[in-house]
Design an enzyme around this catalytic site. Sequence first.
Site, PDB file in Angstrom:
ATOM      1  N   SER A 175      -8.624  -0.817   2.206  1.00 56.62           N
ATOM      2  CA  SER A 175      -9.570  -2.169   1.912  1.00 56.62           C
ATOM      3  C   SER A 175     -11.068  -1.892   1.697  1.00 56.62           C
ATOM      4  O   SER A 175     -11.747  -2.896   1.265  1.00 56.62           O
ATOM      5  CB  SER A 175      -9.308  -3.072   3.397  1.00 56.62           C
ATOM      6  OG  SER A 175      -8.059  -3.333   3.288  1.00 56.62           O
ATOM      7  N   GLU A 222      -6.979  -4.814  -6.813  1.00 57.87           N
ATOM      8  CA  GLU A 222      -8.410  -4.418  -7.252  1.00 57.87           C
ATOM      9  C   GLU A 222      -7.827  -2.895  -7.649  1.00 57.87           C
ATOM     10  O   GLU A 222      -7.436  -2.021  -6.667  1.00 57.87           O
ATOM     11  CB  GLU A 222      -9.267  -4.403  -6.226  1.00 57.87           C
ATOM     12  CG  GLU A 222      -9.940  -5.903  -5.822  1.00 57.87           C
ATOM     13  CD  GLU A 222     -10.730  -5.986  -4.626  1.00 57.87           C
ATOM     14  OE1 GLU A 222     -11.591  -6.741  -4.708  1.00 57.87           O
ATOM     15  OE2 GLU A 222     -10.504  -5.441  -3.845  1.00 57.87           O
ATOM     16  N   ASN A 227     -13.202  -8.100  -0.175  1.00 54.93           N
ATOM     17  CA  ASN A 227     -13.636  -7.966   1.057  1.00 54.93           C
ATOM     18  C   ASN A 227     -15.024  -7.934   1.386  1.00 54.93           C
ATOM     19  O   ASN A 227     -15.433  -8.535   2.555  1.00 54.93           O
ATOM     20  CB  ASN A 227     -12.451  -6.909   1.849  1.00 54.93           C
ATOM     21  CG  ASN A 227     -11.277  -7.123   1.870  1.00 54.93           C
ATOM     22  OD1 ASN A 227     -11.042  -8.053   2.120  1.00 54.93           O
ATOM     23  ND2 ASN A 227     -10.514  -6.029   1.951  1.00 54.93           N
ATOM     24  N   HIS A 259      -5.571  -1.558  -4.516  1.00 51.83           N
ATOM     25  CA  HIS A 259      -5.839  -2.262  -3.397  1.00 51.83           C
ATOM     26  C   HIS A 259      -4.920  -3.690  -3.876  1.00 51.83           C
ATOM     27  O   HIS A 259      -5.364  -4.674  -4.387  1.00 51.83           O
ATOM     28  CB  HIS A 259      -7.244  -2.682  -3.225  1.00 51.83           C
ATOM     29  CG  HIS A 259      -7.326  -3.535  -1.940  1.00 51.83           C
ATOM     30  ND1 HIS A 259      -8.590  -4.308  -1.901  1.00 51.83           N
ATOM     31  CD2 HIS A 259      -6.753  -3.527  -0.776  1.00 51.83           C
ATOM     32  CE1 HIS A 259      -8.370  -5.047  -0.605  1.00 51.83           C
ATOM     33  NE2 HIS A 259      -7.417  -4.421   0.052  1.00 51.83           N
TER      34      HIS A 259
HETATM   35  N1  LIG Z   1      -3.495  -6.256   6.606  1.00 54.53           N
HETATM   36  C1  LIG Z   1      -4.078  -6.584   5.359  1.00 54.53           C
HETATM   37  O1  LIG Z   1      -4.333  -7.624   5.059  1.00 54.53           O
HETATM   38  C2  LIG Z   1      -4.479  -5.486   4.296  1.00 54.53           C
HETATM   39  C3  LIG Z   1      -4.660  -6.130   2.934  1.00 54.53           C
HETATM   40  C4  LIG Z   1      -4.841  -5.112   1.871  1.00 54.53           C
HETATM   41  C5  LIG Z   1      -4.965  -3.649   2.331  1.00 54.53           C
HETATM   42  N2  LIG Z   1      -4.715  -3.273   3.647  1.00 54.53           N
HETATM   43  C6  LIG Z   1      -5.036  -2.028   3.820  1.00 54.53           C
HETATM   44  O2  LIG Z   1      -3.532  -1.322   3.854  1.00 54.53           O
HETATM   45  C7  LIG Z   1      -3.490  -0.395   4.861  1.00 54.53           C
HETATM   46  C8  LIG Z   1      -2.621  -0.364   5.881  1.00 54.53           C
HETATM   47  O3  LIG Z   1      -2.691  -1.832   6.585  1.00 54.53           O
HETATM   48  P1  LIG Z   1      -1.520  -2.400   7.066  1.00 54.53           P
HETATM   49  O4  LIG Z   1      -2.070  -3.982   7.289  1.00 54.53           O
HETATM   50  O5  LIG Z   1      -0.194  -2.262   6.647  1.00 54.53           O
HETATM   51  O6  LIG Z   1      -1.577  -1.715   8.668  1.00 54.53           O
HETATM   52  P2  LIG Z   1      -0.423  -1.697   9.810  1.00 54.53           P
HETATM   53  O7  LIG Z   1      -1.270  -1.677  10.919  1.00 54.53           O
HETATM   54  O8  LIG Z   1       0.479  -2.991   9.429  1.00 54.53           O
HETATM   55  O9  LIG Z   1       0.258  -0.384   9.570  1.00 54.53           O
HETATM   56  C9  LIG Z   1      -0.450   0.929   9.689  1.00 54.53           C
HETATM   57  C10 LIG Z   1       0.594   1.696   9.398  1.00 54.53           C
HETATM   58  O10 LIG Z   1       0.087   3.383   9.411  1.00 54.53           O
HETATM   59  C11 LIG Z   1       0.824   4.130  10.346  1.00 54.53           C
HETATM   60  N3  LIG Z   1      -0.103   4.941  11.011  1.00 54.53           N
HETATM   61  C12 LIG Z   1      -0.941   4.853  11.941  1.00 54.53           C
HETATM   62  N4  LIG Z   1      -1.441   5.936  12.470  1.00 54.53           N
HETATM   63  C13 LIG Z   1      -1.157   6.881  11.680  1.00 54.53           C
HETATM   64  C14 LIG Z   1      -1.268   8.312  11.382  1.00 54.53           C
HETATM   65  N5  LIG Z   1      -2.234   8.787  12.129  1.00 54.53           N
HETATM   66  N6  LIG Z   1      -0.682   8.970  10.294  1.00 54.53           N
HETATM   67  C15 LIG Z   1       0.127   8.329   9.444  1.00 54.53           C
HETATM   68  N7  LIG Z   1       0.448   6.851   9.772  1.00 54.53           N
HETATM   69  C16 LIG Z   1      -0.154   6.373  10.653  1.00 54.53           C
HETATM   70  C17 LIG Z   1       1.634   3.206  11.058  1.00 54.53           C
HETATM   71  O11 LIG Z   1       2.611   3.644  11.669  1.00 54.53           O
HETATM   72  C18 LIG Z   1       1.704   2.046  10.124  1.00 54.53           C
HETATM   73  O12 LIG Z   1       2.901   2.262   9.531  1.00 54.53           O
HETATM   74  C19 LIG Z   1      -5.064  -0.009   5.419  1.00 54.53           C
HETATM   75  O13 LIG Z   1      -5.573   0.929   4.606  1.00 54.53           O
HETATM   76  C20 LIG Z   1      -5.616  -1.424   5.170  1.00 54.53           C
HETATM   77  O14 LIG Z   1      -6.938  -1.621   5.037  1.00 54.53           O
HETATM   78  C21 LIG Z   1      -4.374  -4.296   4.570  1.00 54.53           C
END
Ligand SMILES: NC(=O)c1ccc[n+]([C@@H]2O[C@H](COP(=O)([O-])OP(=O)(O)OC[C@H]3O[C@@H](n4cnc5c(N)ncnc54)[C@H](O)[C@@H]3O)[C@@H](O)[C@H]2O)c1
Length: 283
Positions: free
Chosen positions: A118, A151, A189, A139
């Site tokens: 993000s 994005e 964001n 993204h």
């Molecule tokens: N939540 C949102 O609204 C959103 C929207 C767009 C983009 N994102 C981005 O997407 C990405 C994931 O976000 P999310 O909301 O799915 O998070 P989440 O917390 O739901 O999932 C995170 C994942 O990362 C894994 N993880 C944690 N530590 C780890 C490690 N050391 N090595 C490998 N894997 C590991 C976890 O097991 C889990 O599968 C982030 O970069 C976030 O910024 C999030």
Amino acid sequence: MIKRLGIVGSGIMGSGIAEVAAKAGVEVILRSRQQQTADAMVAGLGKALDKQVERGKLGEAERDQVLSRVTATHDLHALTECDLVLESVVEDLEVKKELFRGLDLAVKDDAILATNTSTLPVVELAMVTERPERVCGIHFFNPAPAMSLVEVVRPLTASDDTISQAREFAQSCGKEPVEVKDRAGFIVNALLFPYLNNAVRMLETGTATRDDIDAAMKGGCNFPMGPLALLDLVGLDTSVAILDALYAEFHDPNYSAVPTLRRMVTAGHLGRKSKVGFYDYRK
Ligand SMILES: NC(=O)c1ccc[n+]([C@@H]2O[C@H](COP(=O)([O-])OP(=O)(O)OC[C@H]3O[C@@H](n4cnc5c(N)ncnc54)[C@H](O)[C@@H]3O)[C@@H](O)[C@H]2O)c1
């Protein structure tokens, strides 16, 4: 053309993107650190598709086809033949760098390695690989199946071909891509998070209640949900990570996460994913 997609990370975003891509006819390999988690994610996708069948939004044959395109693995090397690997793990630069080093070794040379970050600097991920020109940001927004925007983030190192393939991939998933330079927060964001952060500040100072803050922004701005409900949807841990990355880059006080947000993360009140945030989802 992207025929085979690897997704790394089994959180909210990884599973949503898997659904979108599989519905678009792409073969998807989901990779989580544990096979059990990866399998659970595919099972979760199956349940989500079953609900869509029950509601008449998806045919049974289509559901089966979509599911047949998705496999689960714990092994990075199972992604070798992917045309594109999209990383969607925790918003932590060191974790993502380590992963990109591993992906660079495991995945065929001409594949694109992309991040769903993000806010983090995409160029930092590009530079730990031997293929910086094949690295970019793709993204997606949350929930990925419902949100039309993607994005496409262009770090200084990316080739035009990488960016145009990323755009084409987003379009083939039925999304509308916009292109943005590699700056923290990209477009959405960078504009959204000062607003979300200030909504928590307003709650913290007792200016208005949770329900009135959310009702005000829904009714007054025609937003589909209020800022506190949106923070719960994004995840408060992810939100603090996003604010920290924005603050590190711009030093704007509006990006400095308010204390309440940090305290809630420490308490494990992460929003919907932990069933408690500004709202209670346990009932
Ligand atoms: N939540 C949102 O609204 C959103 C929207 C767009 C983009 N994102 C981005 O997407 C990405 C994931 O976000 P999310 O909301 O799915 O998070 P989440 O917390 O739901 O999932 C995170 C994942 O990362 C894994 N993880 C944690 N530590 C780890 C490690 N050391 N090595 C490998 N894997 C590991 C976890 O097991 C889990 O599968 C982030 O970069 C976030 O910024 C999030």
